[in-house]
Design a protein around this motif. Structure first.
Motif, short mmCIF file in Angstrom:
data_model
loop_
_atom_site.label_atom_id
_atom_site.label_comp_id
_atom_site.label_asym_id
_atom_site.label_seq_id
_atom_site.Cartn_x
_atom_site.Cartn_y
_atom_site.Cartn_z
N GLU A 5 0.84 -1.20 0.00
CA GLU A 5 0.00 0.00 0.00
C GLU A 5 0.88 1.25 0.00
O GLU A 5 1.93 1.28 0.65
CB GLU A 5 -0.90 -0.01 1.24
N ILE A 6 0.44 2.27 -0.74
CA ILE A 6 1.20 3.51 -0.75
C ILE A 6 1.20 4.13 0.64
O ILE A 6 0.26 3.96 1.41
CB ILE A 6 0.69 4.49 -1.82
N GLY A 29 -9.86 4.85 -3.94
CA GLY A 29 -11.18 4.78 -4.58
C GLY A 29 -11.13 4.84 -6.09
O GLY A 29 -12.15 4.71 -6.76
N LYS A 30 -9.94 5.03 -6.66
CA LYS A 30 -9.81 5.03 -8.12
C LYS A 30 -8.42 4.51 -8.49
O LYS A 30 -7.51 4.48 -7.67
CB LYS A 30 -10.02 6.43 -8.68
N TRP A 31 -8.27 4.10 -9.71
CA TRP A 31 -6.96 3.71 -10.22
C TRP A 31 -6.12 4.96 -10.38
O TRP A 31 -6.64 6.01 -10.76
CB TRP A 31 -7.10 2.98 -11.55
N VAL A 123 -1.41 2.15 -9.31
CA VAL A 123 -1.98 1.91 -7.99
C VAL A 123 -3.47 1.63 -8.15
O VAL A 123 -4.18 2.36 -8.85
CB VAL A 123 -1.75 3.14 -7.08
N ASP A 124 -3.95 0.56 -7.49
CA ASP A 124 -5.37 0.20 -7.60
C ASP A 124 -6.22 1.06 -6.67
O ASP A 124 -5.69 1.86 -5.88
CB ASP A 124 -5.56 -1.30 -7.38
N PRO A 125 -7.54 0.93 -6.73
CA PRO A 125 -8.41 1.78 -5.91
C PRO A 125 -8.24 1.62 -4.40
O PRO A 125 -8.66 2.48 -3.63
CB PRO A 125 -9.82 1.36 -6.34
N GLU A 126 -7.62 0.53 -3.96
CA GLU A 126 -7.36 0.33 -2.53
C GLU A 126 -6.04 0.96 -2.10
O GLU A 126 -5.65 0.88 -0.94
CB GLU A 126 -7.37 -1.16 -2.18
N GLY A 127 -5.33 1.56 -3.06
CA GLY A 127 -4.04 2.19 -2.75
C GLY A 127 -2.88 1.22 -2.79
O GLY A 127 -1.82 1.49 -2.23
N TYR A 155 -8.46 -5.65 -15.89
CA TYR A 155 -9.11 -6.90 -16.27
C TYR A 155 -8.89 -7.95 -15.19
O TYR A 155 -9.83 -8.61 -14.75
CB TYR A 155 -8.58 -7.40 -17.62
N VAL A 156 -7.64 -8.10 -14.75
CA VAL A 156 -7.32 -9.10 -13.73
C VAL A 156 -8.07 -8.80 -12.44
O VAL A 156 -8.59 -9.70 -11.78
CB VAL A 156 -5.79 -9.17 -13.51
N ALA A 157 -8.16 -7.52 -12.07
CA ALA A 157 -8.89 -7.15 -10.84
C ALA A 157 -10.38 -7.49 -10.96
O ALA A 157 -11.00 -7.89 -9.97
CB ALA A 157 -8.71 -5.66 -10.55
N ALA A 158 -10.94 -7.34 -12.13
CA ALA A 158 -12.37 -7.60 -12.34
C ALA A 158 -12.67 -9.07 -12.62
O ALA A 158 -13.84 -9.48 -12.56
CB ALA A 158 -12.89 -6.76 -13.51
#
Length: 185
Positions: A5-6, A29-31, A123-127, A155-158
């Motif tokens: 996590e960042i 909350g966002k990419w 960075v994904d929406p979870e940081g 794609y991989v996240a979904a």
């Protein structure tokens, strides 16, 4: 750094003609893409930042925000934005990290120079960091390939349980790892 996590940060950025305060909470909350570069008013950096600006609209359509980061101040970013046609087309955040806090958090500070390496983090929406790239000083990055990596990560996240093979492009076949695939690829 992948899957970490960042870390917390606070900075001022130049965006759309204004100075904006941002923190790690604004990223959640966002990419997000953190696009580190050595310095304003240089040579390879404006070509990379301009290339990224050309892809910004498509990144935005995918729910991705871009944060370019150097150890220059937000005032320097504003001056560069006003004086360069290439940099003038940037609509994403130009983050001033003169304290080096963000650059050190991502472990891309050049020791003894006070400058960031040429580094990119997705960075994904979870940081959480999902992808990273660091190149040597003279090697510019390609925003088209970065966009491909964004599409693959999203794609991989979904689609848990699926993975994207080399050179995967959106709409192409993915893989579902299993014992049946071992030795058959």
């Amino acid at each position: 750094m992948i899957n970490t996590e960042i870390k917390p940060f606070q900075a001022t950025a130049f965006k759309n003609g204004e100075f904006v305060d941002i923190t790690e909470q604004d990223v959640k909350g966002k990419w997000s893409i953190f696009f580190f570069y050595p310095a304003d008013f240089t040579f390879v950096c404006p070509t990379e930042l301009g290339d990224l600006a050309d892809h910004y609209e498509e990144l935005q359509s995918r729910g991705v925000e871009v944060y370019s980061v150097s150890t220059d101040t937000h005032f320097t970013h504003k001056a560069w934005h006003a004086s360069s046609d290439t940099i003038g087309k940037i609509n994403y955040f130009m983050v001033g990290d003169q304290s080096g806090n963000i650059t050190n958090n991502f472990n891309v500070m050049r020791e003894g120079q006070g400058l960031a390496d040429r580094a990119t983090f997705l960075v994904d929406p979870e940081g959480v960091i999902q992808a990273m790239e660091i190149t040597a000083e003279g090697i510019g990055r390609n925003a088209g390939d970065l966009l491909r990596k964004v599409k693959a990560a999203q794609y991989v996240a979904a689609n848990p349980g699926e993975v994207c093979p080399a050179k995967w492009e959106e709409g192409e076949e993915t893989l579902v790892p299993s014992l049946d695939l071992v030795g058959k690829i």
